[in-house]
Structures are given as C-alpha cells and as structure tokens.
Design a protein around this motif. Structure first.
Motif, PDB file in Angstrom:
ATOM      1  N   GLY A  11       0.783  -1.230   0.000  1.00  0.00           N
ATOM      2  CA  GLY A  11       0.000   0.000   0.000  1.00  0.00           C
ATOM      3  C   GLY A  11       0.814   1.278   0.000  1.00  0.00           C
ATOM      4  N   LYS A  12       2.125   1.199  -0.019  1.00  0.00           N
ATOM      5  CA  LYS A  12       2.945   2.408   0.006  1.00  0.00           C
ATOM      6  C   LYS A  12       3.998   2.346  -1.100  1.00  0.00           C
ATOM      7  N   ASN A  13       4.256   3.493  -1.672  1.00  0.00           N
ATOM      8  CA  ASN A  13       5.336   3.648  -2.639  1.00  0.00           C
ATOM      9  C   ASN A  13       6.276   4.711  -2.112  1.00  0.00           C
TER      10      ASN A  13
ATOM     11  N   VAL B 285      11.624   8.685   4.767  1.00  0.00           N
ATOM     12  CA  VAL B 285      12.476   7.585   5.219  1.00  0.00           C
ATOM     13  C   VAL B 285      13.787   7.640   4.450  1.00  0.00           C
ATOM     14  N   GLY B 286      14.746   6.865   4.914  1.00  0.00           N
ATOM     15  CA  GLY B 286      16.033   6.771   4.252  1.00  0.00           C
ATOM     16  C   GLY B 286      17.091   7.581   4.957  1.00  0.00           C
ATOM     17  N   TYR B 287      18.333   7.275   4.681  1.00  0.00           N
ATOM     18  CA  TYR B 287      19.494   7.956   5.251  1.00  0.00           C
ATOM     19  C   TYR B 287      19.382   8.031   6.780  1.00  0.00           C
ATOM     20  N   GLY B 288      18.992   6.896   7.369  1.00  0.00           N
ATOM     21  CA  GLY B 288      18.878   6.792   8.821  1.00  0.00           C
ATOM     22  C   GLY B 288      17.461   6.852   9.344  1.00  0.00           C
ATOM     23  N   MET B 289      16.567   7.493   8.597  1.00  0.00           N
ATOM     24  CA  MET B 289      15.172   7.637   9.045  1.00  0.00           C
ATOM     25  C   MET B 289      14.379   6.403   8.636  1.00  0.00           C
TER      26      MET B 289
ATOM     27  N   GLY C  39      20.184   5.346   0.646  1.00  0.00           N
ATOM     28  CA  GLY C  39      21.161   6.432   0.507  1.00  0.00           C
ATOM     29  C   GLY C  39      20.562   7.805   0.319  1.00  0.00           C
ATOM     30  N   GLY C  40      19.313   7.861  -0.114  1.00  0.00           N
ATOM     31  CA  GLY C  40      18.617   9.133  -0.301  1.00  0.00           C
ATOM     32  C   GLY C  40      17.485   9.250   0.691  1.00  0.00           C
ATOM     33  N   ILE C  41      16.697  10.318   0.528  1.00  0.00           N
ATOM     34  CA  ILE C  41      15.521  10.527   1.368  1.00  0.00           C
ATOM     35  C   ILE C  41      14.292  10.403   0.474  1.00  0.00           C
ATOM     36  N   TYR C  42      13.347   9.630   0.955  1.00  0.00           N
ATOM     37  CA  TYR C  42      12.142   9.315   0.177  1.00  0.00           C
ATOM     38  C   TYR C  42      10.902   9.613   0.995  1.00  0.00           C
ATOM     39  N   GLU C  43       9.843  10.007   0.323  1.00  0.00           N
ATOM     40  CA  GLU C  43       8.549  10.185   0.969  1.00  0.00           C
ATOM     41  C   GLU C  43       7.735   8.921   0.744  1.00  0.00           C
ATOM     42  N   LEU C  44       7.145   8.420   1.810  1.00  0.00           N
ATOM     43  CA  LEU C  44       6.233   7.288   1.684  1.00  0.00           C
ATOM     44  C   LEU C  44       4.879   7.836   1.246  1.00  0.00           C
TER      45      LEU C  44
END
Length: 173
Positions: free
Chosen positions: A3-5, A152-156, A166-171
C-alpha cells in the motif's frame, strides 16, 4: 511495502553536497576549538558518520538514544535510554539529529545538556520540518527543509525499515 510507494525527495548526491557544506560551516563556527559531537541514535547515525568526516576540528564522538516514535508513524512517549559517557561541562557540544519536526525530543535533549553547563551547545539536523514545530527549537545547522510528508532513508525509518537507503524518500499511498 504493502500500500505504500516511495517518491525521491533528496538524492544521495544532494545529501553529500549539503553535508560537506555543513561540515565547513561547523568548522568555521567552532574556529579550531575541540568539539564533542553527539549522535542521536538510531536515526542520526548515517548523517553523523558522514558529517564528522567533514569537520576539521579535534572531535570527541558520543552517542545518546532518545525514542519518540514507536513502531509506526505516531509520536509516542519520549525515552532517554542512553546518555553520553563524558562530561559536557565547559565543552563545545554539537548534537546531530536526523529530523526535527515537533521539537519535543530536541527540546528535552537541549534542556538536559544545557543543565550540564557546556561552553557552547548547537544542533545540526539533516531535516528541519519547522512547519510542524510544537516547541520552539532552533536548528543551528539545518540540512534540508521539508514541510510535509512522511520521509524515510538515510537513517530515518518506518517501523525500523528503510534506514539504509542512501537518499531521502517520501512514503506515499
């Protein structure tokens, strides 16, 4: 994830470039003086590792663990489960955090450290979501300003997943 991209918000290249700039700014700010750099676990570990390698000062590395999120996206009770192992009195201290949004966790940590009488106390955050502030907390060295979305990403993480990206992404749904 069902349900998430994920939508790219900040690329690894953009993060590398910004971290290098922050390292130079921190080096200038503390002007040759020793610095205690405190990583807020778990989320801050990748940012912290990259950032300390760009700071040209005599560094002492420390770690704290605060938990303000449970295993999902809802804020939970604040827990201070690991403290620094050195004295902060009369030292320059830089807290390194992955994200500052409502400000509750960082307000708690900054007040706790301030009571220990450091020479200087500053905050670096990879992501500053100041539009979500509920407590007045100033990020001295902000990496990026993001106003909305669960990232999420890069530690989050989301439920302890996606920290390694390695990058930052929005769910997104």
């Amino acid at each position: 994830m069902t349900g998430k991209n994920m939508k790219v918000v900040i690329t690894p290249e953009e993060i590398r470039e910004r971290v290098a700039v922050l390292g130079r700014e921190i080096t200038q700010r503390f002007n040759g003086e020793p610095l205690v750099v405190v990583c807020v676990l778990k989320g801050g570990f990748l940012f912290f590792a990259d950032l300390v390698r760009t700071i040209d000062l005599d560094l002492e590395l420390e770690f704290v663990r605060l938990a303000s999120y449970g295993r999902g996206t809802e804020s939970g009770e604040l827990v201070f489960s690991k403290d620094v192992e050195t004295t902060l009195k009369d030292k320059n201290v830089l807290i390194v955090e992955d994200i500052v949004d409502t400000g509750h966790s960082m307000d708690f940590l900054l007040r706790t450290f301030e009571e220990r009488k450091p020479k200087a106390l500053a905050l670096a955050a990879l992501v500053d979501k100041y539009e979500r502030r509920e407590v007045d907390v100033k990020v001295d060295f902000p990496g990026f300003h993001i106003d909305k979305g669960y990232i999420v990403g890069y530690g989050m993480d989301f439920a302890e997943r996606f920290r390694e990206l390695g990058g930052i992404y929005e769910l997104v749904e």
